[in-house]
Design a protein around this motif. Structure first.
Motif, PDB file in Angstrom:
ATOM      1  N   ILE A  22      -4.641  -1.330 -12.914  1.00 28.23           N
ATOM      2  CA  ILE A  22      -5.413  -2.306 -12.147  1.00 28.23           C
ATOM      3  C   ILE A  22      -4.798  -2.437 -10.764  1.00 28.23           C
ATOM      4  O   ILE A  22      -3.615  -2.139 -10.570  1.00 28.23           O
ATOM      5  CB  ILE A  22      -5.454  -3.688 -12.838  1.00 28.23           C
ATOM      6  N   LYS A  23      -5.608  -2.900  -9.804  1.00 29.66           N
ATOM      7  CA  LYS A  23      -5.099  -3.112  -8.463  1.00 29.66           C
ATOM      8  C   LYS A  23      -4.559  -4.527  -8.349  1.00 29.66           C
ATOM      9  O   LYS A  23      -5.243  -5.495  -8.672  1.00 29.66           O
ATOM     10  CB  LYS A  23      -6.199  -2.880  -7.429  1.00 29.66           C
ATOM     11  N   ASN A  24      -3.300  -4.651  -7.911  1.00 31.83           N
ATOM     12  CA  ASN A  24      -2.702  -5.970  -7.762  1.00 31.83           C
ATOM     13  C   ASN A  24      -3.103  -6.591  -6.429  1.00 31.83           C
ATOM     14  O   ASN A  24      -3.958  -6.076  -5.711  1.00 31.83           O
ATOM     15  CB  ASN A  24      -1.187  -5.891  -7.912  1.00 31.83           C
ATOM     16  N   GLY A  25      -2.451  -7.711  -6.123  1.00 32.03           N
ATOM     17  CA  GLY A  25      -2.803  -8.431  -4.902  1.00 32.03           C
ATOM     18  C   GLY A  25      -2.598  -7.622  -3.642  1.00 32.03           C
ATOM     19  O   GLY A  25      -3.243  -7.881  -2.621  1.00 32.03           O
ATOM     20  N   ASN A  26      -1.701  -6.649  -3.658  1.00 37.89           N
ATOM     21  CA  ASN A  26      -1.447  -5.787  -2.498  1.00 37.89           C
ATOM     22  C   ASN A  26      -2.292  -4.521  -2.536  1.00 37.89           C
ATOM     23  O   ASN A  26      -2.016  -3.571  -1.797  1.00 37.89           O
ATOM     24  CB  ASN A  26       0.034  -5.425  -2.446  1.00 37.89           C
ATOM     25  N   ASN A  27      -3.303  -4.512  -3.424  1.00 39.22           N
ATOM     26  CA  ASN A  27      -4.215  -3.375  -3.547  1.00 39.22           C
ATOM     27  C   ASN A  27      -3.510  -2.099  -4.000  1.00 39.22           C
ATOM     28  O   ASN A  27      -3.916  -0.995  -3.673  1.00 39.22           O
ATOM     29  CB  ASN A  27      -4.940  -3.111  -2.219  1.00 39.22           C
ATOM     30  N   VAL A  28      -2.404  -2.284  -4.754  1.00 43.62           N
ATOM     31  CA  VAL A  28      -1.642  -1.163  -5.291  1.00 43.62           C
ATOM     32  C   VAL A  28      -1.887  -1.083  -6.791  1.00 43.62           C
ATOM     33  O   VAL A  28      -1.904  -2.098  -7.488  1.00 43.62           O
ATOM     34  CB  VAL A  28      -0.134  -1.331  -5.008  1.00 43.62           C
ATOM     35  N   LEU A  29      -2.088   0.143  -7.283  1.00 42.86           N
ATOM     36  CA  LEU A  29      -2.341   0.322  -8.709  1.00 42.86           C
ATOM     37  C   LEU A  29      -1.114  -0.062  -9.533  1.00 42.86           C
ATOM     38  O   LEU A  29       0.002   0.384  -9.258  1.00 42.86           O
ATOM     39  CB  LEU A  29      -2.724   1.776  -9.003  1.00 42.86           C
ATOM     40  N   SER A  30      -1.339  -0.914 -10.525  1.00 47.92           N
ATOM     41  CA  SER A  30      -0.263  -1.353 -11.413  1.00 47.92           C
ATOM     42  C   SER A  30      -0.581  -0.891 -12.832  1.00 47.92           C
ATOM     43  O   SER A  30      -1.707  -1.086 -13.320  1.00 47.92           O
ATOM     44  CB  SER A  30      -0.135  -2.876 -11.358  1.00 47.92           C
ATOM     45  N   GLU A  31       0.386  -0.261 -13.511  1.00 44.31           N
ATOM     46  CA  GLU A  31       0.165   0.240 -14.860  1.00 44.31           C
ATOM     47  C   GLU A  31       0.238  -0.886 -15.881  1.00 44.31           C
ATOM     48  O   GLU A  31       1.007  -1.832 -15.726  1.00 44.31           O
ATOM     49  CB  GLU A  31       1.205   1.310 -15.213  1.00 44.31           C
ATOM     50  N   PHE A  90      -5.065  -4.572 -23.442  1.00 46.20           N
ATOM     51  CA  PHE A  90      -4.796  -4.783 -22.015  1.00 46.20           C
ATOM     52  C   PHE A  90      -4.303  -6.219 -21.798  1.00 46.20           C
ATOM     53  O   PHE A  90      -4.640  -7.145 -22.551  1.00 46.20           O
ATOM     54  CB  PHE A  90      -6.040  -4.514 -21.169  1.00 46.20           C
ATOM     55  N   VAL A  91      -3.483  -6.383 -20.771  1.00 44.12           N
ATOM     56  CA  VAL A  91      -2.983  -7.690 -20.349  1.00 44.12           C
ATOM     57  C   VAL A  91      -3.023  -7.726 -18.834  1.00 44.12           C
ATOM     58  O   VAL A  91      -2.557  -6.794 -18.169  1.00 44.12           O
ATOM     59  CB  VAL A  91      -1.527  -7.935 -20.820  1.00 44.12           C
ATOM     60  N   GLU A 101     -11.484 -13.429  -9.742  1.00 40.39           N
ATOM     61  CA  GLU A 101     -12.284 -13.775 -10.916  1.00 40.39           C
ATOM     62  C   GLU A 101     -12.774 -12.527 -11.636  1.00 40.39           C
ATOM     63  O   GLU A 101     -13.007 -12.554 -12.845  1.00 40.39           O
ATOM     64  CB  GLU A 101     -13.476 -14.641 -10.507  1.00 40.39           C
ATOM     65  N   ASN A 102     -12.953 -11.445 -10.878  1.00 43.18           N
ATOM     66  CA  ASN A 102     -13.389 -10.184 -11.464  1.00 43.18           C
ATOM     67  C   ASN A 102     -12.514  -9.053 -10.925  1.00 43.18           C
ATOM     68  O   ASN A 102     -12.123  -9.064  -9.754  1.00 43.18           O
ATOM     69  CB  ASN A 102     -14.854  -9.888 -11.111  1.00 43.18           C
ATOM     70  N   LEU A 103     -12.217  -8.127 -11.764  1.00 43.22           N
ATOM     71  CA  LEU A 103     -11.442  -6.968 -11.311  1.00 43.22           C
ATOM     72  C   LEU A 103     -11.825  -5.749 -12.148  1.00 43.22           C
ATOM     73  O   LEU A 103     -12.400  -5.873 -13.238  1.00 43.22           O
ATOM     74  CB  LEU A 103      -9.940  -7.245 -11.402  1.00 43.22           C
ATOM     75  N   ASP A 104     -11.502  -4.592 -11.634  1.00 40.83           N
ATOM     76  CA  ASP A 104     -11.812  -3.332 -12.305  1.00 40.83           C
ATOM     77  C   ASP A 104     -10.557  -2.791 -12.994  1.00 40.83           C
ATOM     78  O   ASP A 104      -9.468  -2.790 -12.418  1.00 40.83           O
ATOM     79  CB  ASP A 104     -12.343  -2.296 -11.319  1.00 40.83           C
ATOM     80  N   ILE A 105     -10.750  -2.332 -14.242  1.00 39.52           N
ATOM     81  CA  ILE A 105      -9.678  -1.676 -14.991  1.00 39.52           C
ATOM     82  C   ILE A 105     -10.001  -0.193 -15.080  1.00 39.52           C
ATOM     83  O   ILE A 105     -11.099   0.185 -15.504  1.00 39.52           O
ATOM     84  CB  ILE A 105      -9.534  -2.265 -16.412  1.00 39.52           C
ATOM     85  N   THR A 106      -9.077   0.651 -14.684  1.00 39.09           N
ATOM     86  CA  THR A 106      -9.251   2.101 -14.742  1.00 39.09           C
ATOM     87  C   THR A 106      -8.554   2.644 -15.987  1.00 39.09           C
ATOM     88  O   THR A 106      -7.324   2.604 -16.092  1.00 39.09           O
ATOM     89  CB  THR A 106      -8.661   2.772 -13.484  1.00 39.09           C
ATOM     90  N   TRP A 107      -9.354   3.124 -16.950  1.00 36.43           N
ATOM     91  CA  TRP A 107      -8.818   3.647 -18.205  1.00 36.43           C
ATOM     92  C   TRP A 107      -8.594   5.146 -18.117  1.00 36.43           C
ATOM     93  O   TRP A 107      -9.430   5.884 -17.586  1.00 36.43           O
ATOM     94  CB  TRP A 107      -9.777   3.353 -19.359  1.00 36.43           C
ATOM     95  N   ASP A 108      -7.480   5.602 -18.663  1.00 39.51           N
ATOM     96  CA  ASP A 108      -7.142   7.021 -18.651  1.00 39.51           C
ATOM     97  C   ASP A 108      -6.158   7.291 -19.790  1.00 39.51           C
ATOM     98  O   ASP A 108      -5.641   6.355 -20.418  1.00 39.51           O
ATOM     99  CB  ASP A 108      -6.521   7.410 -17.309  1.00 39.51           C
ATOM    100  N   LEU A 109      -5.905   8.552 -20.054  1.00 34.40           N
ATOM    101  CA  LEU A 109      -4.834   8.922 -20.971  1.00 34.40           C
ATOM    102  C   LEU A 109      -3.640   9.368 -20.151  1.00 34.40           C
ATOM    103  O   LEU A 109      -3.790   9.883 -19.029  1.00 34.40           O
ATOM    104  CB  LEU A 109      -5.270  10.038 -21.926  1.00 34.40           C
ATOM    105  N   VAL A 110      -2.452   9.154 -20.710  1.00 37.78           N
ATOM    106  CA  VAL A 110      -1.244   9.498 -19.988  1.00 37.78           C
ATOM    107  C   VAL A 110      -0.396  10.426 -20.848  1.00 37.78           C
ATOM    108  O   VAL A 110      -0.233  10.194 -22.046  1.00 37.78           O
ATOM    109  CB  VAL A 110      -0.460   8.231 -19.581  1.00 37.78           C
ATOM    110  N   HIS A 111       0.090  11.495 -20.237  1.00 38.86           N
ATOM    111  CA  HIS A 111       1.030  12.410 -20.865  1.00 38.86           C
ATOM    112  C   HIS A 111       2.410  11.904 -20.461  1.00 38.86           C
ATOM    113  O   HIS A 111       2.902  12.213 -19.378  1.00 38.86           O
ATOM    114  CB  HIS A 111       0.777  13.830 -20.349  1.00 38.86           C
ATOM    115  N   GLU A 112       3.010  11.085 -21.333  1.00 36.02           N
ATOM    116  CA  GLU A 112       4.228  10.354 -20.979  1.00 36.02           C
ATOM    117  C   GLU A 112       5.293  11.270 -20.375  1.00 36.02           C
ATOM    118  O   GLU A 112       5.622  12.318 -20.924  1.00 36.02           O
ATOM    119  CB  GLU A 112       4.811   9.657 -22.213  1.00 36.02           C
ATOM    120  N   GLY A 113       5.828  10.809 -19.254  1.00 35.42           N
ATOM    121  CA  GLY A 113       6.904  11.543 -18.598  1.00 35.42           C
ATOM    122  C   GLY A 113       6.438  12.741 -17.804  1.00 35.42           C
ATOM    123  O   GLY A 113       7.252  13.416 -17.166  1.00 35.42           O
ATOM    124  N   ILE A 114       5.104  13.019 -17.830  1.00 40.28           N
ATOM    125  CA  ILE A 114       4.598  14.206 -17.119  1.00 40.28           C
ATOM    126  C   ILE A 114       3.518  13.830 -16.115  1.00 40.28           C
ATOM    127  O   ILE A 114       3.704  13.962 -14.908  1.00 40.28           O
ATOM    128  CB  ILE A 114       4.071  15.266 -18.112  1.00 40.28           C
TER     129      ILE A 114
END
Length: 553
Positions: A55-64, A86-87, A97-110
């Motif tokens: 999700i994008k935080n207050g600084n418009n940076v993607l947060s995992e 999700f949390v 009040e509204n935000l977008d969640i970007t769903w993806d799969l992650v290859h941990e560590g890669i």
């Protein structure tokens, strides 16, 4: 690489608005298809595949966000349904009040799958400050014994005592802890009179769930309802004062269950008799063995006349005679319409006792259904986890499980089902084929290949060899390739078994070990018909019965 890891992610409940409140756990059902060419390894120790979001935080940076583990390996072309969690942290999002969640799969560590060229899924989330209040307005009906609604439990993990001290202040500039979610948005209903099983790996959250239901722990979010008096057998010695005697502890615990001292004194002899600990009943419980603790705790739990009885794996400590006694008491409770919540790693007991079962994995309720359906799904997960661990171990040196004079060496083996396909799961009553190849290094006058099946406890249940089965091999010289195919009817009972292989030279009346592989692999046996013991002879068995009526004289 983009072709190797590719996924298509879709929301199952299309059209339903996702809602959540800050710092509280939520979930969404996702359908995920493996459109790539690689298997997604769920239990890889270093680089597993997991579902995650950003999700994008207050600084418009993607947060995992939090990871949701896959329950088993997903092959190319296979579809899996995942309840992804999700949390939304108040440290990341303040007043939206509204935000977008970007769903993806992650290859941990890669890498994320998006970096491989895979498409992501974007869902809209509405932040609702009053969501918790709306949940608290729910009322459970009288036919339900236990109900959990969006139940979650979070623990705060601190890297130092100083960070824990900083968290005492109401105004924080940054997060001083790491959240560990032991339970994640659990929703379930247990009907009155039902025996409900809960299974899962160690550390999956089963005990945390039962502790909350028994009201010995407080949930972080969500709510639960328990209709009636509840008695729980959780940790060994829980609720017992070590300096007090068994009798004194029974009377003390009666007050916790709302039973008067006089009423409990009337039940004392019943509790003492069922516990079967003799004179130790009047001695301090600090002198009890673990088995005595279980006997007393179970005897107390069933004699407070509970409407709901919770048992959390504690019966595994008791001896076989006491376990049989407890299972008989379960049947009596079921006949009286009592509700039982039963946690065990013994799938045979779960199948026999429970009408419905929930499977908890990584704090998530990932599957709920009939006892047989859920047990089979759990076995699939267990087999995946064990096979992945075995593959890791196979990369290491195996000198500790291999020995012999080296005149021949087993080079390969396969386990095949009746369709001549590689398999590690076999049905009781069908055939198992074992193909083995070995290369000879020196002259062997009378080579004999043997196999051995053992239980996970090391009990040898079956062994045979080529000589016993009438397959005589002529003397072999260096460079020769030995090939064997065993074909056995699988009459083992349901369970996990290990396979050992070995070659011996049995010339001149001696048996010289040439090459031996101990517990080289394992396989699973499943059965539609349950039975006791290690052998299943139900397949093909028949029974005839009749009533011999006699006329009264």
């Amino acid at each position: 690489m983009s072709n190797n890891y590719n996924a298509k992610i879709e929301v199952l409940n299309v059209g339903v608005q996702l809602e959540a409140s800050l710092d509280n756990m939520g979930s969404v059902l996702l359908s995920i298809i493996n459109n790539g060419t690689c298997v997604w390894n769920a239990y890889d120790k270093k680089n597993p595949i997991a579902v995650c979001y950003r999700i994008k935080n207050g600084n418009n940076v993607l947060s995992e966000g939090v990871r949701t583990k896959l329950p088993y390996n997903v092959s190319p072309g296979e579809t899996i349904v995942v309840r992804a969690n999700f949390v939304v942290s108040s440290f990341d999002v303040k007043e939206k009040e509204n935000l977008d969640i970007t769903w993806d799969l992650v290859h941990e560590g890669i890498s994320w799958f998006e970096d491989y060229g895979s498409e992501v899924l974007i869902t809209n989330l509405k932040l609702n400050k009053n969501l918790n209040k709306q949940k608290k307005g729910h009322k459970s009906n009288n036919e339900v014994a236990i109900e959990c609604i969006n139940l979650s439990k979070r623990y705060k993990l601190y890297s130092s005592s100083f960070h824990k001290f900083l968290d005492l202040f109401p105004f924080k500039l940054k997060k001083n802890h790491r959240d560990f979610w032991a339970l994640k948005d659990i929703n379930l209903k247990v009907l009155k009179g039902e025996t409900y099983g809960v299974i899962g790996f160690n550390g999956s959250g089963k005990s945390t769930l039962l502790s909350i239901l028994a009201q010995t722990k407080q949930q972080t979010d969500g709510q639960f309802f328990v209709n009636g008096r509840i008695a729980a057998l959780l940790e060994l010695g829980a609720g017992f004062h070590p300096e007090l005697s068994g009798k004194e502890n029974v009377i003390l615990n009666s007050h916790l269950h709302g039973i008067s001292r006089n009423e409990m004194i009337k039940r004392i002899e019943l509790i003492k008799e069922f516990a079967g600990i003799g004179d130790f009943f009047d001695k301090p419980v600090k002198s009890y063995s673990s088995g005595m603790f279980v006997r007393l705790a179970f005897s107390l739990a069933i004699n407070v006349d509970p409407d709901v009885l919770i048992i959390d794996e504690a019966l595994a400590v008791g001896d076989e005679v006491f376990q049989r006694k407890c299972y008989k008491k379960f049947e009596e409770f079921k006949a009286k319409g009592k509700t039982i919540i039963f946690v065990s790693h013994d799938l045979n007991a779960v199948r026999a006792l429970c009408t419905r079962v929930a499977l908890i994995y990584d704090g998530n309720l990932i599957f709920e259904g009939s006892s047989n359906e859920v047990a089979n799904f759990y076995q699939k997960m267990s087999l995946t986890a064990n096979l992945d661990q075995l593959n890791v171990n196979e990369k290491k040196e195996k000198e500790d499980i291999r020995y012999g004079n080296g005149n021949a060496r087993i080079t390969s083996f396969k386990l095949l089902d009746e369709n001549n396909e590689n398999s590690s799961v076999f049905k009781s009553g069908e055939n198992i084929l074992i193909e083995v190849e070995a290369k000879t290094e020196q002259y062997i006058e009378e080579p004999v290949l043997g196999i051995l099946f053992k239980t996970i406890n090391g009990v040898e249940v079956f062994g045979s060899n080529s000589k016993i089965l009438g397959c005589k091999i002529d003397p072999v010289k260096s460079g020769d390739l030995l090939k064997y195919t065993f074909n056995f009817p699988m009459h083992l009972n349901e369970g996990t078994y290990f396979l050992s292989l070995g070659i011996t030279d049995q010339s001149n009346g001696e048996s010289i070990t040439v090459d031996r592989l101990v517990d080289v692999t394992f396989f699973r046996v499943i059965s539609a018909m349950s039975c006791l013991g290690l052998v299943n002879l139900n397949t093909g068995a028949e029974i005839k019965g009749y009533v011999d009526t006699r006329d009264e004289q």
